[in-house]
Design an enzyme around this catalytic site. Structure first.
Site, PDB file in Angstrom:
ATOM      1  N   LEU A 133       1.313  11.127  29.796  1.00  0.00           N
ATOM      2  CA  LEU A 133       1.889  11.819  30.940  1.00  0.00           C
ATOM      3  C   LEU A 133       2.475  10.880  31.992  1.00  0.00           C
ATOM      4  O   LEU A 133       3.339  11.255  32.740  1.00  0.00           O
ATOM      5  CB  LEU A 133       0.832  12.719  31.600  1.00  0.00           C
ATOM      6  CG  LEU A 133       0.347  13.889  30.752  1.00  0.00           C
ATOM      7  CD1 LEU A 133      -0.614  14.742  31.543  1.00  0.00           C
ATOM      8  CD2 LEU A 133       1.513  14.720  30.257  1.00  0.00           C
ATOM      9  N   CYS A 134       1.948   9.649  32.044  1.00  0.00           N
ATOM     10  CA  CYS A 134       2.443   8.705  33.045  1.00  0.00           C
ATOM     11  C   CYS A 134       2.886   7.450  32.337  1.00  0.00           C
ATOM     12  O   CYS A 134       2.075   6.768  31.724  1.00  0.00           O
ATOM     13  CB  CYS A 134       1.365   8.387  34.069  1.00  0.00           C
ATOM     14  SG  CYS A 134       1.887   7.213  35.324  1.00  0.00           S
ATOM     15  N   LEU A 135       4.159   7.130  32.396  1.00  0.00           N
ATOM     16  CA  LEU A 135       4.699   5.959  31.703  1.00  0.00           C
ATOM     17  C   LEU A 135       3.964   4.704  32.105  1.00  0.00           C
ATOM     18  O   LEU A 135       3.665   3.843  31.284  1.00  0.00           O
ATOM     19  CB  LEU A 135       6.184   5.797  32.020  1.00  0.00           C
ATOM     20  CG  LEU A 135       6.866   4.505  31.526  1.00  0.00           C
ATOM     21  CD1 LEU A 135       6.821   4.444  30.018  1.00  0.00           C
ATOM     22  CD2 LEU A 135       8.302   4.420  32.012  1.00  0.00           C
ATOM     23  N   SER A 136       3.634   4.597  33.393  1.00  0.00           N
ATOM     24  CA  SER A 136       2.989   3.393  33.874  1.00  0.00           C
ATOM     25  C   SER A 136       1.634   3.162  33.239  1.00  0.00           C
ATOM     26  O   SER A 136       1.113   2.067  33.275  1.00  0.00           O
ATOM     27  CB  SER A 136       2.815   3.470  35.390  1.00  0.00           C
ATOM     28  OG  SER A 136       4.024   3.799  36.019  1.00  0.00           O
ATOM     29  N   ALA A 137       1.018   4.213  32.684  1.00  0.00           N
ATOM     30  CA  ALA A 137      -0.336   4.079  32.177  1.00  0.00           C
ATOM     31  C   ALA A 137      -0.395   3.652  30.735  1.00  0.00           C
ATOM     32  O   ALA A 137      -1.459   3.404  30.215  1.00  0.00           O
ATOM     33  CB  ALA A 137      -1.060   5.410  32.336  1.00  0.00           C
TER      34      ALA A 137
END
Length: 343
Positions: A133-137
């Site tokens: 859900l979160c690219l940064s993760a």
């Protein structure tokens, strides 16, 4: 212990410490390095349309909270979510939730091993597709980010997460709590989580070398040159990249232009180390001050949670600095309590 710091922590509303969204660069003052906190973004902001999945690697998608039908149609068997709120469960889908806000100061590094294991297990099970859900993760973000940028030019990674991913990659894509990289990162997080610098967790402090059996032949110890008291071990030294020398100090004073053009590098005259147990009474509630030998009280160096500049020009934040001229190196013999000076 006859020592007090020069400034108390929390004197500026609990925000006296440095920002931790990126390493401090050379040629910066502590206040310049602090910067400003990035504005808070609402969960999901900047991640594209909700429900859209972007394929970035074989068996790996990045996107929003897709409908169950879309997940099944794409062959998704596992869902990794990184957000302030956990999404509702989806029937037939394995899930892993990491509670985190999309802010530069969020500690994501501590979760990356579990995220990597979760994604690897899902992808290895018959080529399953994933949604993050979160690219940064995403642990593969260093590679995947370039792919997403090519597919979606307005994609932007949180700068704090990007820095943590680079640290993770530098550690070989595995969190190594004994590495200098992780120790420095953990120290940078202390001033954010404990702005008053009180009740610091014990894992922040390295073991006092006088309280352990010194039996490792390869281990180097450092002792006070005056009273010979053991102070720290070689494993506590936090190495840093060499700075640019005299040019890095131009902001501090008027310097001879000829000196600034000198390409020679000034060697580091101090060891920058992690805090040791004997320092705890000195550091609690104090933002900066002197480091004195716990036995003879001779001056060893200084500390600053805001950071200090090494003689080579590199800024280190936070900084616990021991002057090399105040200590001697020595190797431990394979017998408890015996040590020999290093020649």
């Amino acid at each position: 212990m006859a020592q007090t710091g020069s400034r108390q922590a929390g004197g500026r509303g609990g925000r006296g410490g440095p920002e931790v969204t990126r390493p401090v660069g050379e040629g910066q003052t502590g206040s310049q390095a602090a910067g400003r906190a990035a504005p808070r973004r609402a969960p999901g902001a900047g991640r594209g349309e909700r429900g859209r999945m972007v394929p970035v690697l074989p068996g790996l998608f990045v996107g929003g909270a897709a409908a169950a039908g879309a997940l099944q149609a794409a062959g998704v068997v596992a869902l990794l979510s990184v957000d302030a709120e956990e999404p509702p469960p989806v029937a037939g889908i394995r899930t892993l939730h990491v509670p985190a806000r999309d802010e530069p100061s969020t500690d994501l590094l501590s979760h990356l091993d579990s995220c990597a294991a979760f994604l690897s297990a899902a992808r290895a099970g018959g080529g399953a597709a994933l949604v993050v859900l979160c690219l940064s993760a995403m642990p593969e973000s260093v590679e995947a980010y370039a792919t997403v940028k090519a597919l979606k030019s307005d994609a932007k990674m949180n700068e704090g997460f990007e820095w943590q991913l680079k640290l993770y990659e530098a550690m070989g894509c595995k969190v190594d709590v004994s590495s200098a990289i992780y120790k420095q990162y953990r120290l940078q997080k202390v001033t954010e989580k404990y702005p008053e610098l009180q009740d610091l967790p014990q894992e922040v402090f390295a073991v006092d070398p006088t309280s352990i059996c010194q039996t490792l032949n390869s281990e180097v110890f450092y002792r006070c040159r005056k009273c010979r008291r053991s102070l720290f071990r070689s494993s506590s030294i936090l190495s840093h990249a060499e700075g640019s020398g005299p040019a890095a100090f131009a902001h501090k004073r008027i310097t001879d232009p000829a000196q600034l053009r000198n390409d020679s590098r000034v060697k580091c005259t101090s060891y920058f180390i992690e805090p040791v147990q004997w320092m705890e009474p000195i550091l609690l509630g104090v933002m900066e001050g002197q480091l004195l030998c716990p036995k003879c009280t001779s001056k060893l160096g200084s500390f600053s949670w805001r950071g200090e500049q090494c003689s080579c020009g590199r800024w280190v934040t936070p900084a616990f600095q021991i002057h090399k001229s105040r200590v001697d190196e020595m190797k431990a013999l394979p017998v408890c309590g015996f040590q020999t000076a290093k020649t």
